[in-house]
Design a protein around this motif. Structure first.
Motif, PDB file in Angstrom:
ATOM      1  N   PHE A   1       0.854  -1.170   0.000  1.00  0.00           N
ATOM      2  CA  PHE A   1       0.000   0.000   0.000  1.00  0.00           C
ATOM      3  C   PHE A   1       0.901   1.234   0.000  1.00  0.00           C
ATOM      4  O   PHE A   1       1.968   1.243   0.612  1.00  0.00           O
ATOM      5  N   ALA A   2       0.463   2.290  -0.691  1.00  0.00           N
ATOM      6  CA  ALA A   2       1.276   3.500  -0.814  1.00  0.00           C
ATOM      7  C   ALA A   2       0.500   4.698  -0.290  1.00  0.00           C
ATOM      8  O   ALA A   2      -0.729   4.779  -0.436  1.00  0.00           O
ATOM      9  N   ARG A   3       1.241   5.636   0.323  1.00  0.00           N
ATOM     10  CA  ARG A   3       0.665   6.892   0.772  1.00  0.00           C
ATOM     11  C   ARG A   3       1.785   7.913   0.946  1.00  0.00           C
ATOM     12  O   ARG A   3       2.779   7.641   1.616  1.00  0.00           O
ATOM     13  N   ARG A   4       1.619   9.068   0.300  1.00  0.00           N
ATOM     14  CA  ARG A   4       2.566  10.185   0.428  1.00  0.00           C
ATOM     15  C   ARG A   4       4.012   9.774   0.130  1.00  0.00           C
ATOM     16  O   ARG A   4       4.951  10.198   0.786  1.00  0.00           O
ATOM     17  N   GLY A   5       4.210   8.881  -0.829  1.00  0.00           N
ATOM     18  CA  GLY A   5       5.556   8.460  -1.156  1.00  0.00           C
ATOM     19  C   GLY A   5       6.137   7.438  -0.212  1.00  0.00           C
ATOM     20  O   GLY A   5       7.362   7.240  -0.173  1.00  0.00           O
ATOM     21  N   ASN A   6       5.293   6.749   0.565  1.00  0.00           N
ATOM     22  CA  ASN A   6       5.726   5.695   1.483  1.00  0.00           C
ATOM     23  C   ASN A   6       5.029   4.387   1.095  1.00  0.00           C
ATOM     24  O   ASN A   6       3.949   4.404   0.493  1.00  0.00           O
ATOM     25  N   LEU A   7       5.637   3.272   1.474  1.00  0.00           N
ATOM     26  CA  LEU A   7       5.091   1.962   1.119  1.00  0.00           C
ATOM     27  C   LEU A   7       4.844   1.122   2.368  1.00  0.00           C
ATOM     28  O   LEU A   7       5.581   1.216   3.358  1.00  0.00           O
TER      29      LEU A   7
ATOM     30  N   HIS B   1       8.196  10.607   4.359  1.00  0.00           N
ATOM     31  CA  HIS B   1       8.581  10.559   2.942  1.00  0.00           C
ATOM     32  C   HIS B   1       9.679   9.518   2.768  1.00  0.00           C
ATOM     33  O   HIS B   1      10.662   9.496   3.522  1.00  0.00           O
ATOM     34  N   GLY B   2       9.502   8.632   1.799  1.00  0.00           N
ATOM     35  CA  GLY B   2      10.532   7.667   1.466  1.00  0.00           C
ATOM     36  C   GLY B   2      10.748   6.588   2.506  1.00  0.00           C
ATOM     37  O   GLY B   2      11.875   6.114   2.671  1.00  0.00           O
ATOM     38  N   VAL B   3       9.695   6.174   3.211  1.00  0.00           N
ATOM     39  CA  VAL B   3       9.806   5.157   4.261  1.00  0.00           C
ATOM     40  C   VAL B   3       9.104   3.885   3.801  1.00  0.00           C
ATOM     41  O   VAL B   3       7.951   3.931   3.348  1.00  0.00           O
ATOM     42  N   ARG B   4       9.791   2.755   3.943  1.00  0.00           N
ATOM     43  CA  ARG B   4       9.215   1.451   3.628  1.00  0.00           C
ATOM     44  C   ARG B   4       8.879   0.762   4.953  1.00  0.00           C
ATOM     45  O   ARG B   4       9.770   0.488   5.766  1.00  0.00           O
TER      46      ARG B   4
ATOM     47  N   ARG C   1      15.451  11.075  10.083  1.00  0.00           N
ATOM     48  CA  ARG C   1      16.122  12.070   9.256  1.00  0.00           C
ATOM     49  C   ARG C   1      15.106  13.058   8.704  1.00  0.00           C
ATOM     50  O   ARG C   1      13.900  12.811   8.727  1.00  0.00           O
ATOM     51  N   VAL C   2      15.614  14.171   8.201  1.00  0.00           N
ATOM     52  CA  VAL C   2      14.768  15.250   7.688  1.00  0.00           C
ATOM     53  C   VAL C   2      14.953  15.364   6.179  1.00  0.00           C
ATOM     54  O   VAL C   2      16.086  15.371   5.675  1.00  0.00           O
ATOM     55  N   TRP C   3      13.840  15.429   5.462  1.00  0.00           N
ATOM     56  CA  TRP C   3      13.824  15.755   4.030  1.00  0.00           C
ATOM     57  C   TRP C   3      13.403  17.214   3.895  1.00  0.00           C
ATOM     58  O   TRP C   3      12.359  17.613   4.416  1.00  0.00           O
TER      59      TRP C   3
END
Length: 789
Positions: free
Chosen positions: A571-577, A607-610, A642-644
């Motif tokens: 499932f995906a949301r806001r660039g996360n899986l 953002h960018g978290v699996r 971490r911070v994006w």
């Protein structure tokens, strides 16, 4: 009996409502185009000459009046802020037809902050004029406009404007510059086709070729395509067929005694385009007598001044309106053909179904709200019922858009660009939508990222409702403005600083009371470290999530940074899986969504978290979802948060003398140079990229640092950048304390960018923070340790 003098020619005028209705019914004689491109490349000046030819304005004012920019703010700023449409009657450029054509033109903004209006203009059109400056070439918003055009599968036509700016170059150099512009435009077009997954057939038919290129000076009112040049240069080519001449004129060929020869050297001084077109053109603009040249043979004028004589000759020989009309009529398909396979239809389109239309945007005129709409099927008639958002609504009024004027009409046939009445426009729940029962695909490029956000409130509590109502109206009229509630504050989101300034102007005019605007807010995203290290993770000083009892093994979660792997069943949301190994799917997805919306650092989106949920069991779904959210936040903190930070980029035109100052300013604001392009010996074009937080006020600082030697770029979102530093790292050794400062002492360590961004967001939201507050009027500063004591 004395012979009667011939009657004076009929003065050109705009069509009446009856004439417009008659022209709209003949769809084969209709063309709909939008004018797109980079800011200040001459779009509105080009539209001026089309309006003058259609009788909407005197020709002596064309090119400088910018009639379509009717808002006071547009005249003050000198740029187009909103798209506006006008329908003109033009004579047929075809030998096979004598009937007039109806040309509907939509002038769109070129500034990136108002690109959403350009996207709406593309959704309503069948073709587009892509205007490019002959000196500046293809710029960042030219690429953005082409992406919007390809998303709607428009037929693009290239207009290389401000050709007179090249007259100080040698003709061969100017020819080479024009060839580079066409090549760059085609490269940008193919890139846009790839982004929008266009078919090879569309990509091939849309490539800029000899049939779809116009060279112009929109300010002075002259233009020519290769067809116009082929007609006047035919004697120099030995009276060859016009079609054959226009095919080779822009290639590396020369003409010797009427014979065409191929040149081995590209863009040489003997090229036909340089010797037969650019050389006499530049000499004429410089005041020389070149009437014996084939380009101007037989031309005459009554003007006395050299400058006026040159412009009068060019306007008479190559009128801008005729070149554009000929290219549009021959290249852009009529509405009935263009709408047949339009991308807005998700399924096969039934041409014989009930009436169907699409409203692309709303606008205000004389205090009322109208909807800019295009009829896709059937006929819209005043008084009839039509479905809007599942509810039948009566059509109260229809209008033809004539710039700032609205012309009342009784019906609108297929392909027409019209304005919906205020009552019908108020029936829409969103910022755009369909009229009818059929499903319509939303525009791909319509949603934009609110780069700049501010808190807005009224000065007095009694005016709060007035401000809220005005903000809701702005949200409806401006497709790029967002209104949200955070921490008890009303947050206004805009694309950029210029967009924000314009929205605040509109807000203050609408409410008529004092409005309080907070400092600009730049959001961040939260993520996890790419590679886990063996060092101990330092928890946030304000968080107690890691102190909670972890003996409960009902929920087991693992997190990691996303990579390029593609996996199914996620499932995906806001660039996360999310991947669920074992557990209640509904509760796991709900907990995952909540965690994605607010991370553990500053309650900002992830953002960018699996995320992998190995186990999740529990009887109560709500309690299980809350536990999943908490375990995800704990897993992120344990692995290393971490911070994006968001990035922006733009093209900066800079003189050679100001390059050092530009690099110094970018270095100070943590920016970088991504690309460099030498336009001339004294002018460079650099693609600059910098954090969005550092971009606020960058334009003013750039002009100050370079003393006006660099242009202010249009900054567009460029994704996010991961700050590879622990926001909770603290110095431990003496050398580290000397270099970075001491978090526990009297010195604040400001060198940790991630820590500063997190503290800024938490302070804005009213969350707990370890940041020290320095009081400017305090008699003495006290550390936290002394306050606790």
């Amino acid at each position: 009996m004395a012979q009667q003098p011939p009657p004076p020619p009929e003065r050109k005028r705009l069509p009446t409502a009856q004439e417009l209705s008659a022209l709209q019914k003949d769809t084969d004689q209709c063309r709909t185009i939008c004018v797109i491109g980079h800011v200040d490349h001459g779009k509105s000046s080009l539209v001026d000459w089309l309006l003058a030819d259609g009788g909407a304005m005197p020709p002596r004012l064309a090119g400088t009046l910018r009639l379509m920019d009717d808002l006071p703010d547009e005249q003050e700023r000198g740029i187009t802020l909103r798209a506006s449409a006008v329908s003109l009657r033009c004579p047929s450029p075809l030998k096979t037809s004598t009937k007039d054509f109806l040309l509907t033109i939509i002038d769109s903004p070129g500034h990136v902050d108002f690109a959403h209006d350009a996207c709406a203009a593309c959704r309503l059109s069948d073709g587009c004029l892509v205007v490019v400056d002959a000196v500046e070439g293809v710029r960042v918003q030219t690429r953005g406009a082409l992406r919007a055009a390809c998303a709607e599968r428009l037929k693009p036509l290239l207009v290389v404007n401000k050709l007179d700016r090249l007259r100080h170059h040698e003709p061969s150099e100017a020819f080479a510059a024009l060839r580079r512009i066409v090549e760059a435009a085609n490269a940008a077009l193919h890139e846009a086709c790839a982004v929008n997954a266009c078919s090879p057939t569309y990509e091939e038919s849309s490539t800029f070729s000899y049939q779809s290129i116009i060279f112009a000076s929109a300010k002075d009112g002259w233009a020519f395509g290769l067809r116009e040049l082929a007609k006047v240069l035919r004697p120099a080519f030995g009276n060859a067929p016009i079609t054959a001449i226009e095919r080779v004129l822009f290639d590396d060929v020369t003409v010797d005694d009427g014979k065409v020869k191929k040149l081995r050297t590209p863009c040489s001084s003997d090229a036909a385009f340089a010797t037969l077109v650019l050389s006499p053109l530049f000499k004429l603009l410089d005041g020389d007598d070149v009437l014996s040249e084939p380009l101007l043979a037989g031309a005459s004028t009554t003007a006395k001044k050299k400058e006026d004589k040159a412009l009068a000759l060019l306007r008479r020989r190559f009128p801008l309106a005729r070149a554009v009309q000929r290219c549009v009529v021959t290249q852009v398909p009529p509405p009935i053909t263009a709408l047949r396979d339009h991308v807005m239809f998700p399924h096969s389109f039934d041409e014989d179904g009930p009436a169907l239309a699409y409203c692309a945007k709303f606008f205000e005129n004389s205090g009322c709200v109208y909807g800019a709409c295009r009829v896709l099927r059937g006929v819209l008639r005043v008084g009839e019922l039509i479905t809007v958002d599942g509810v039948e609504v009566q059509i109260d009024a229809l209008y033809a858009m004539m710039g700032s004027d609205l012309l009342s009409i009784d019906e609108a046939p297929r392909g027409s660009i019209i304005a919906l009445g205020p009552a019908l426009s108020s029936a829409f729940a969103g910022k755009r939508g369909a009229l009818g029962a059929d499903e319509i695909n939303p525009p791909k490029a319509a949603d934009v990222f609110p780069l700049v956000r501010v808190a807005v409130s009224s000065q007095r509590r009694a005016d709060a409702e007035v401000v809220e109502n005005a903000l809701e109206k702005i949200r409806r009229l401006d497709a790029a403005a967002t209104i949200s509630r955070e921490g008890g504050q009303t947050i206004l989101g805009c694309v950029g600083e210029l967009h924000l300034d314009q929205v605040l102007r509109d807000l203050r005019r609408a409410v008529g009371v004092e409005v309080v605007v907070g400092e600009p807010i730049v959001g961040i995203r939260e993520g996890v470290v790419s590679e886990k290290t063996g060092e101990a993770v330092v928890p946030p000083p304000w968080s107690r999530e890691l102190e909670e009892d972890d003996e409960d093994e009902d929920v087991v979660v693992e997190v990691e940074a996303m990579d390029e792997r593609v996996e199914e069943g996620r499932f995906a949301r806001r660039g996360n899986l999310l991947k669920i190994v074992e557990g209640d799917e509904q509760a796991c997805v709900e907990g995952f969504n909540r965690a994605c919306d607010a991370g553990p650092l500053a309650e900002e989106p992830l953002h960018g978290v699996r995320v992998t949920i190995i186990k999740a069991s529990g009887e109560d779904q709500e309690a299980l979802a809350s536990k999943v959210r908490r375990r995800i936040r704990q897993a992120i903190l344990r692995r290393g948060a971490r911070v994006w930070e968001p990035l922006v980029e733009g093209d900066v035109l800079c003189s050679q003398n100001a390059l050092g100052k530009l690099h110094g300013l970018l270095s100070k604001r943590r920016g970088t140079i991504r690309e460099e392009d030498v336009i001339s010996n004294e002018l460079w074009c650099l693609r600059a990229q910098l954090p969005a937080a550092s971009a606020l006020g960058f334009g003013e600082a750039l002009l100050e640092w370079t003393s006006g030697g660099a242009s202010v770029p249009q900054l567009i979102p460029a994704g996010f950048q991961l700050l590879d530093e622990d926001p909770f790292w603290a110095p431990t050794t003496e050398d580290e304390r000397e270099e970075h400062g001491d978090f526990g002492g009297d010195v604040f360590a400001s060198s940790n960018v991630a820590r500063a961004l997190v503290n800024a967001v938490r302070r804005r939201k009213g969350l707990a923070s370890d940041e020290r507050v320095l009081r400017a009027k305090a008699e003495a500063q006290k550390s936290n340790q002394r306050i606790r004591a």
